[in-house]
Design a protein around this motif. Structure first.
Motif, PDB file in Angstrom:
ATOM      1  N   ALA A   1      14.005   9.208 -23.248  1.00 30.09           N
ATOM      2  CA  ALA A   1      14.773   9.629 -22.073  1.00 30.09           C
ATOM      3  C   ALA A   1      15.285  11.057 -22.190  1.00 30.09           C
ATOM      4  CB  ALA A   1      15.954   8.691 -21.856  1.00 30.09           C
ATOM      5  N   GLY A   2      15.683  11.454 -23.396  1.00 33.55           N
ATOM      6  CA  GLY A   2      16.408  12.712 -23.521  1.00 33.55           C
ATOM      7  C   GLY A   2      15.651  13.846 -24.141  1.00 33.55           C
ATOM      8  N   GLU A   3      14.312  13.754 -24.160  1.00 32.78           N
ATOM      9  CA  GLU A   3      13.521  14.765 -24.858  1.00 32.78           C
ATOM     10  C   GLU A   3      13.723  16.166 -24.289  1.00 32.78           C
ATOM     11  OE1 GLU A   3       8.854  15.475 -26.181  1.00 32.78           O
ATOM     12  OE2 GLU A   3       9.411  13.786 -24.911  1.00 32.78           O
ATOM     13  N   ASP A   4      13.809  16.285 -22.964  1.00 31.97           N
ATOM     14  CA  ASP A   4      13.901  17.599 -22.323  1.00 31.97           C
ATOM     15  C   ASP A   4      15.241  17.829 -21.628  1.00 31.97           C
ATOM     16  OD1 ASP A   4      11.240  18.315 -23.015  1.00 31.97           O
ATOM     17  OD2 ASP A   4      10.491  17.067 -21.386  1.00 31.97           O
TER      18      ASP A   4
ATOM     19  N   PHE B   1      23.537   2.333 -19.432  1.00 31.98           N
ATOM     20  CA  PHE B   1      24.189   1.352 -18.560  1.00 31.98           C
ATOM     21  C   PHE B   1      23.159   0.652 -17.670  1.00 31.98           C
ATOM     22  CE2 PHE B   1      26.119   0.570 -14.327  1.00 31.98           C
ATOM     23  CZ  PHE B   1      26.974  -0.469 -14.681  1.00 31.98           C
ATOM     24  N   PHE B   2      22.247   1.432 -17.088  1.00 32.29           N
ATOM     25  CA  PHE B   2      21.231   0.835 -16.217  1.00 32.29           C
ATOM     26  C   PHE B   2      20.220   0.010 -17.016  1.00 32.29           C
ATOM     27  CE2 PHE B   2      22.706   4.010 -13.107  1.00 32.29           C
ATOM     28  CZ  PHE B   2      22.832   3.175 -11.995  1.00 32.29           C
ATOM     29  N   ILE B   3      19.956   0.391 -18.263  1.00 36.18           N
ATOM     30  CA  ILE B   3      19.088  -0.420 -19.126  1.00 36.18           C
ATOM     31  C   ILE B   3      19.738  -1.783 -19.375  1.00 36.18           C
ATOM     32  CG2 ILE B   3      18.246  -0.661 -21.497  1.00 36.18           C
ATOM     33  CD1 ILE B   3      17.643   2.328 -21.477  1.00 36.18           C
ATOM     34  N   MET B   4      21.045  -1.803 -19.613  1.00 39.07           N
ATOM     35  CA  MET B   4      21.753  -3.060 -19.790  1.00 39.07           C
ATOM     36  C   MET B   4      21.685  -3.915 -18.522  1.00 39.07           C
ATOM     37  SD  MET B   4      23.143  -3.395 -22.879  1.00 39.07           S
ATOM     38  CE  MET B   4      21.575  -2.764 -23.442  1.00 39.07           C
ATOM     39  N   LEU B   5      21.839  -3.279 -17.364  1.00 39.53           N
ATOM     40  CA  LEU B   5      21.760  -4.015 -16.101  1.00 39.53           C
ATOM     41  C   LEU B   5      20.357  -4.572 -15.881  1.00 39.53           C
ATOM     42  CD1 LEU B   5      23.867  -1.958 -13.516  1.00 39.53           C
ATOM     43  CD2 LEU B   5      24.534  -3.934 -14.893  1.00 39.53           C
ATOM     44  N   ALA B   6      19.337  -3.805 -16.287  1.00 37.42           N
ATOM     45  CA  ALA B   6      17.956  -4.276 -16.146  1.00 37.42           C
ATOM     46  C   ALA B   6      17.736  -5.533 -16.978  1.00 37.42           C
ATOM     47  CB  ALA B   6      16.980  -3.183 -16.561  1.00 37.42           C
ATOM     48  N   GLN B   7      18.296  -5.561 -18.189  1.00 42.15           N
ATOM     49  CA  GLN B   7      18.150  -6.740 -19.036  1.00 42.15           C
ATOM     50  C   GLN B   7      18.972  -7.918 -18.502  1.00 42.15           C
ATOM     51  OE1 GLN B   7      17.609  -5.826 -23.478  1.00 42.15           O
ATOM     52  NE2 GLN B   7      18.733  -4.041 -22.772  1.00 42.15           N
ATOM     53  N   SER B   8      20.102  -7.603 -17.874  1.00 39.48           N
ATOM     54  CA  SER B   8      20.868  -8.654 -17.215  1.00 39.48           C
ATOM     55  C   SER B   8      20.073  -9.233 -16.048  1.00 39.48           C
ATOM     56  CB  SER B   8      22.204  -8.093 -16.716  1.00 39.48           C
ATOM     57  OG  SER B   8      22.937  -9.061 -15.994  1.00 39.48           O
ATOM     58  N   ALA B   9      19.376  -8.361 -15.322  1.00 41.17           N
ATOM     59  CA  ALA B   9      18.541  -8.818 -14.200  1.00 41.17           C
ATOM     60  C   ALA B   9      17.425  -9.734 -14.680  1.00 41.17           C
ATOM     61  CB  ALA B   9      17.958  -7.615 -13.462  1.00 41.17           C
ATOM     62  N   THR B  10      16.929  -9.494 -15.901  1.00 43.84           N
ATOM     63  CA  THR B  10      15.917 -10.380 -16.469  1.00 43.84           C
ATOM     64  C   THR B  10      16.443 -11.804 -16.561  1.00 43.84           C
ATOM     65  OG1 THR B  10      15.173  -8.533 -17.842  1.00 43.84           O
ATOM     66  CG2 THR B  10      14.300 -10.700 -18.363  1.00 43.84           C
ATOM     67  N   GLY B  11      17.695 -11.937 -17.019  1.00 47.35           N
ATOM     68  CA  GLY B  11      18.296 -13.265 -17.106  1.00 47.35           C
ATOM     69  C   GLY B  11      18.408 -13.926 -15.750  1.00 47.35           C
ATOM     70  N   PHE B  12      18.764 -13.152 -14.730  1.00 44.77           N
ATOM     71  CA  PHE B  12      18.866 -13.698 -13.373  1.00 44.77           C
ATOM     72  C   PHE B  12      17.512 -14.189 -12.884  1.00 44.77           C
ATOM     73  CE2 PHE B  12      18.475 -13.057  -8.775  1.00 44.77           C
ATOM     74  CZ  PHE B  12      19.503 -13.866  -8.313  1.00 44.77           C
ATOM     75  N   VAL B  13      16.454 -13.413 -13.132  1.00 52.21           N
ATOM     76  CA  VAL B  13      15.113 -13.786 -12.665  1.00 52.21           C
ATOM     77  C   VAL B  13      14.614 -15.028 -13.391  1.00 52.21           C
ATOM     78  CG1 VAL B  13      12.692 -13.058 -12.615  1.00 52.21           C
ATOM     79  CG2 VAL B  13      14.476 -11.475 -11.906  1.00 52.21           C
ATOM     80  N   THR B  14      14.713 -15.042 -14.721  1.00 52.54           N
ATOM     81  CA  THR B  14      14.199 -16.184 -15.484  1.00 52.54           C
ATOM     82  C   THR B  14      15.002 -17.452 -15.223  1.00 52.54           C
ATOM     83  OG1 THR B  14      15.500 -15.437 -17.397  1.00 52.54           O
ATOM     84  CG2 THR B  14      13.176 -14.814 -17.327  1.00 52.54           C
ATOM     85  N   GLU B  15      16.269 -17.281 -14.809  1.00 52.62           N
ATOM     86  CA  GLU B  15      17.089 -18.450 -14.474  1.00 52.62           C
ATOM     87  C   GLU B  15      16.572 -19.133 -13.215  1.00 52.62           C
ATOM     88  OE1 GLU B  15      21.550 -19.393 -12.739  1.00 52.62           O
ATOM     89  OE2 GLU B  15      21.023 -17.365 -13.388  1.00 52.62           O
TER      90      GLU B  15
ATOM     91  N   TYR C   1      14.499  11.222 -14.394  1.00 52.17           N
ATOM     92  CA  TYR C   1      14.655  10.165 -13.402  1.00 52.17           C
ATOM     93  C   TYR C   1      13.521   9.145 -13.500  1.00 52.17           C
ATOM     94  CZ  TYR C   1      17.876  13.672 -11.611  1.00 52.17           C
ATOM     95  OH  TYR C   1      18.883  14.599 -11.501  1.00 52.17           O
ATOM     96  N   ILE C   2      12.292   9.645 -13.578  1.00 49.08           N
ATOM     97  CA  ILE C   2      11.137   8.745 -13.706  1.00 49.08           C
ATOM     98  C   ILE C   2      11.166   8.047 -15.061  1.00 49.08           C
ATOM     99  CG2 ILE C   2       8.625   8.570 -13.628  1.00 49.08           C
ATOM    100  CD1 ILE C   2       9.879   9.325 -10.983  1.00 49.08           C
ATOM    101  N   SER C   3      11.546   8.795 -16.112  1.00 57.67           N
ATOM    102  CA  SER C   3      11.631   8.183 -17.439  1.00 57.67           C
ATOM    103  C   SER C   3      12.680   7.073 -17.470  1.00 57.67           C
ATOM    104  CB  SER C   3      11.975   9.245 -18.485  1.00 57.67           C
ATOM    105  OG  SER C   3      10.945  10.194 -18.604  1.00 57.67           O
ATOM    106  N   ALA C   4      13.798   7.280 -16.769  1.00 56.15           N
ATOM    107  CA  ALA C   4      14.846   6.256 -16.722  1.00 56.15           C
ATOM    108  C   ALA C   4      14.341   5.006 -16.012  1.00 56.15           C
ATOM    109  CB  ALA C   4      16.078   6.803 -16.020  1.00 56.15           C
ATOM    110  N   ILE C   5      13.583   5.195 -14.928  1.00 52.38           N
ATOM    111  CA  ILE C   5      13.010   4.047 -14.218  1.00 52.38           C
ATOM    112  C   ILE C   5      12.044   3.292 -15.116  1.00 52.38           C
ATOM    113  CG2 ILE C   5      11.509   3.381 -12.294  1.00 52.38           C
ATOM    114  CD1 ILE C   5      12.733   5.704 -10.704  1.00 52.38           C
TER     115      ILE C   5
END
Length: 375
Positions: A225-228, A243-257, A289-293
């Protein structure tokens, strides 16, 4: 709450040690020391949990974590920080495998129809959500009140310890074996019963592979993410991405549930295509931005594989040896990490995104095979 309070210092713990006189090399030695302690004590501590009390082990683990935070707050030299890492390693070792076993047994006891996938989906959904929020709170608190935030974290962890005393009893889930001593023969026999047949070994291989890839991303995502990024404001940008990476992993739990198990294979294919698309876009455009996505999507994808494969693994384990079995597998994961994490970083540095693409070409057939068999 245990993971969330720990994450209050997660965003700045290394920076804090460096600011208190430690070198990067000394920090590395502390982390190595922590890893060695966990590898050697994880299995015996989990065996103690299975035979005597998982609830007791969870409470003591939380108390050790409070001691770790308190010692971090007063530490001013390498040896104090080493004592802190000892408390930290004991806490992680006693919690590893034990809490998952405790959670699974009590969830099935309260509702025998609940699936292991739903149990761990709920757990990870709230865990990652809480960790993401508390990491931002902790970083902000440290910016304004400095070391006092670490003492507050220790006090909060002690409050969690007091709450753990009121957890339900686990006396019905203790080991029924006659031997009072740890036996590797007994352990290996128990594990052998679990992984009889091709499907059991496929589950195990998927858990280890996805765990390694997930842990490698955790270690190196900041490089991706922070190379440049400019030095001015870099920490804030990385904090938001985290923070958004943590939310993405939380979303995984919602989907698999909510996702029916019959749809796992189809959703896996969709997630994989999303990873490949975002990866190619990030490689082509090369901006934060693209790397974060891409990072959010790949963490979502690997965590999806991890949750489902781990849930099936837990459901395959024997109740009386569940904690020690899960800890044994976690120890294998740690050994794989020790051996492979440095070569992974070297290849990532040398080949950049091309290496990530190559890794996906290698591991994706394994994941597809696993999900197709699990339909």
């Amino acid at each position: 709450m245990y993971s969330g309070v720990r994450m209050l210092i997660g965003a700045f713990s290394v920076i804090y040690m460096l600011q208190n006189g430690l070198s990067v090399g000394q920090v590395g030695l502390l982390k190595t020391f922590q890893g060695i302690i966990i590898v050697f004590l994880d299995i015996p501590l989990s065996y103690f949990s299975d035979r005597y009390s998982r609830k007791f082990s969870i409470s003591v683990s939380i108390l050790f974590s409070s001691a770790w935070l308190l010692t971090m707050g007063v530490a001013d030299n390498f040896w104090f920080f080493m004592l802190a890492e000892l408390f930290n390693a004991l806490s992680l070792g006693m919690m590893s495998g034990t809490f998952d076993s405790y959670l699974y047994d009590h969830s099935k006891n309260e509702n025998s129809n609940i699936s292991s996938q739903k149990i761990f989906s709920l757990y990870y959904k709230y865990q990652f959500m809480f960790m993401g929020v508390t990491s931002l709170i902790g970083a902000t608190a440290y910016f304004y009140i400095g070391n006092l935030s670490i003492f507050i974290s220790s006090l909060l962890m002690f409050a969690v310890f007091l709450m753990s005393v009121f957890l339900p009893s686990d006396r019905d889930f203790k080991s029924k074996g006659k031997s009072e001593f740890f036996s590797f023969a007994m352990l290996f026999n128990g594990i052998g019963k679990i992984f009889v047949g091709r499907e059991g070994w496929l589950i195990l291989l998927t858990v280890i592979t996805s765990s390694f890839f997930l842990q490698s991303l955790i270690q190196y995502w900041q490089v991706i993410a922070g190379e440049d990024l400019p030095e001015n404001g870099q920490a804030i940008i990385l904090g938001v991405v985290f923070f958004f990476i943590m939310l993405a992993q939380s979303a995984t739990g919602f989907v698999t549930e909510t996702l029916p198990s019959s749809s796992n294979a189809k959703f896996h294919l969709i997630s994989f295509l999303a990873v490949v698309t975002s990866l190619l876009c990030s490689f082509y455009y090369n901006n934060i931005y693209i790397s974060a996505i891409f990072l959010c999507i790949i963490f979502f994808y690997i965590n999806f594989v991890q949750i489902i494969s781990y849930a099936r693994l837990v459901s395959h384990t024997e109740t009386s040896l569940r904690s020690v079995t899960l800890s044994t597998i976690a120890t294998v994961n740690k050994i794989v990490m020790f051996v492979m994490i440095a070569p992974f970083g070297f290849l990532l540095q040398r080949y950049d995104w091309l290496f990530i693409i190559a890794i996906f070409v290698i591991i994706t057939p394994l994941f597809f095979l696993y999900f197709r068999r699990g339909r």
